[in-house]
Design an enzyme around this catalytic site. Sequence first.
Site, PDB file in Angstrom:
ATOM      1  N   SER A 289      14.116  38.979  41.923  1.00  0.00           N
ATOM      2  CA  SER A 289      13.234  38.402  40.397  1.00  0.00           C
ATOM      3  C   SER A 289      11.839  38.506  41.516  1.00  0.00           C
ATOM      4  CB  SER A 289      13.438  37.800  40.063  1.00  0.00           C
ATOM      5  OG  SER A 289      13.237  36.625  40.713  1.00  0.00           O
ATOM      6  N   ASP A 290      10.592  38.433  41.126  1.00  0.00           N
ATOM      7  CA  ASP A 290       9.809  38.133  41.715  1.00  0.00           C
ATOM      8  C   ASP A 290       8.944  36.627  41.761  1.00  0.00           C
ATOM      9  OD1 ASP A 290       6.182  39.291  42.132  1.00  0.00           O
ATOM     10  OD2 ASP A 290       7.618  37.845  42.902  1.00  0.00           O
ATOM     11  N   TRP A 291       8.746  35.724  42.004  1.00  0.00           N
ATOM     12  CA  TRP A 291       8.685  34.280  42.365  1.00  0.00           C
ATOM     13  C   TRP A 291       9.054  33.988  41.156  1.00  0.00           C
ATOM     14  CZ3 TRP A 291       7.966  31.325  47.393  1.00  0.00           C
ATOM     15  CH2 TRP A 291       8.470  30.057  46.965  1.00  0.00           C
TER      16      TRP A 291
END
Length: 742
Positions: A289-291
């Site tokens: 995932s992104d942050w």
Amino acid sequence: MTKSVSIISSAAVIVALVASCTGAEVYKDPSAPVGKRVEDLLSRMTREEKIWQVTQWTYGKNMNENNVEKETKAVSPYVGSILFRSTNPAYYNMVQRKAVEESRLGIPMICGFDAIHGYRTIFPIPLAQACSWDTDLVEKSCSVTAAESRRSGVFWTFSPMVDVARDSRWGRVAEGYGEDPYLSGVMGAAAVRGYQGESLDSDNSIAACLKHFAGYAYSQGGRDYQYTEISSQSLWETVLPPFEAGVKAGAATVMSSFNDISGTPASASPYLLTEVLRDKWNFDGFVVSDWGSVEQLQSQGVAATPAEACEKAIEAGLDMDMVDDVYLDNLDSLITSGAVSEKVLDEAVRRILMVKFRLGLFEKPYIEELPEEERWLLPEYRTLARNLAAETFVLLENKDEVLPLGKKPGKIALLGPLADNAYDLMGSWNGQGDSSDVVTILDGLVSEYGRNSVKYVRGCPFEGNDRSGFSAAKAAVRSCDVAVLCMGERMKWSGENASRASLALPQIQEDFIREIASCGKPVVVLISSGRPVELSRIAERADALMAIWQPGTEGGNAVADVLSGKVNPSGKLAITFPYSSEQQPSFYNQRRSARPFMGHYQDIPKTPAYEFGYGLSYTDFEYGEIRVNAEGENFVAEVDVTNIGPADGSETVLWFISDHYASISRPVKELKHFEKQFIPAGESRTFRFEIEPGQHLSYPDSNGDMVLEKGTFSVIAGGHSADFELKLPYRIDRTQKQTKTI
Ligand code: GLC
């Protein structure tokens, strides 16, 4: 699940212990097939150990010496991945030793980091790299980044970013390869090859990560993190092709994006993460995932609780959760309740383990603790950075050939906020770059011409109203032979969460340029920026105007090489410079309009300041007429380009295809091929484009299936165009993709 070092529950340990005692530990056998090693290890893992594998933490943010012990103690031996911010091999080995020697099965962590355009040797920002059209240098820069990264414990970079950006108000336009899907894909694939090399387990290879999958650059109004409206047709025509090119190049990982696609967040999209990525493209790596993008599903209103966010993300095909602990905190109970099958977790773990085995982490989890001078900034790395930077510069104006300055330019008045500036020259996402390494423009020109030939006066701030430096700057210009102004953006004005409503430089900079131009000496304006900026008014005042982007560690030397004429600029724009901020979004491959000559803004010009593919040279290249011939089922287009000017130089021929009529309205033209060649003064070279209809004349429908239709096409290069007819039936190359004819 506790967040501290987890004590595996006793029952599970008994089960696992039994499993791990039965049979040889194939996963420890480097001669065994990787698939068998993965399955053997997976069969031995407890559920908790699997949940730790799909969890990424961040570490090393505060690498103050006396915090290391405390920080290291805080890292669980079971966590699957660390976003690793330290540059010290000893710390890396300390953390990795915890995983390998303190966890029950000794599964190493995979440490990732944003080495976007360099680790310590900082190369030009990716948008600049695209303007070089030199895929070989781009690939080489990424292999250097890989070598520097792995020597400091980073086995995985969150790069290349291949978001096709067409609204330059979006700050992250700096991180991608511009407005064209084909160019973005070619550059992204070159980056993947550079990072991953021939084999992921090489000491000079790291895993690449295609991001942000997908559609992030369509954030409404260029405002970061906003919602998007992307039709299926645009998704397949524009957004997805660079990702498919990256997957075909063998990218080991993909990062899901923050944004939604017309309401469905990418991080919870089974269509994107499974149907497209897995089923259609056969992607065999893992998705991170992104942050915090799993937790953020709640902000996007598609999950009422973290548990719901967790379920939606992992069911969609999101394998690893970056730093928000949503998987760590919720997967166990979701599986226990039956809401999520443990098989889904197993598949995520399987994919992660596969990449870890391919990286050689089980055989070589630790790294040699080399001194800094052997890890980064090697002389050959600096030379590469200098050469690549020089190729990224785009010469936009050169009235009366005021450039090159040549060997004896007389005295140079060097002015502006970026003249003696190391920090901003590195650009956003500058990894472990250190401004003390950077060759500033002042350094570069002094090195080229000697201190007595360069008179530096800052003269003007980036912004604000302090004009007190103007008079000293004008005095310097009057006492010199030429003025070189280094203007543009601060590093922080582009990159993540750096959207700007206006592309204009601060008024004080434009006033300064106007004041300096009034001194009556030749004026060379260099623009350092992370995005296209408004240049029309500046171009009126400048004798020469060049976009140098954010050129990185060797920027100053590259500027000196080009200004002196040692290097003939060959850069061409990978993104349109609009006439003004209001002319956004603006890009060359617009879909055909019902009234192409109408509907433009009444109060500004309808054409951009500088269009995609624009770039001048110190010499002139003359294009002949395009020749198109049928060769079997293909067509071959050729054009002769002659260097009719005074200097040797390199020219990139951009080949476009225009599909005049189709079942749907098609872009006015689309880049399909490009080639860069060095052409000595007075000589000619032939450039060739082999047109394969299934690849170059087809287009995706809204399901991503390629469509090939008969009709009239034009092939365009260098402002010349030639038409040809595609008649069907035409044998379709099934290896390309299932295509259907209409
Ligand atoms: C950031 C960015 C992403 C980056 C990640 C890790 O928010 O969106 O590009 O790789 O977090 O730093």
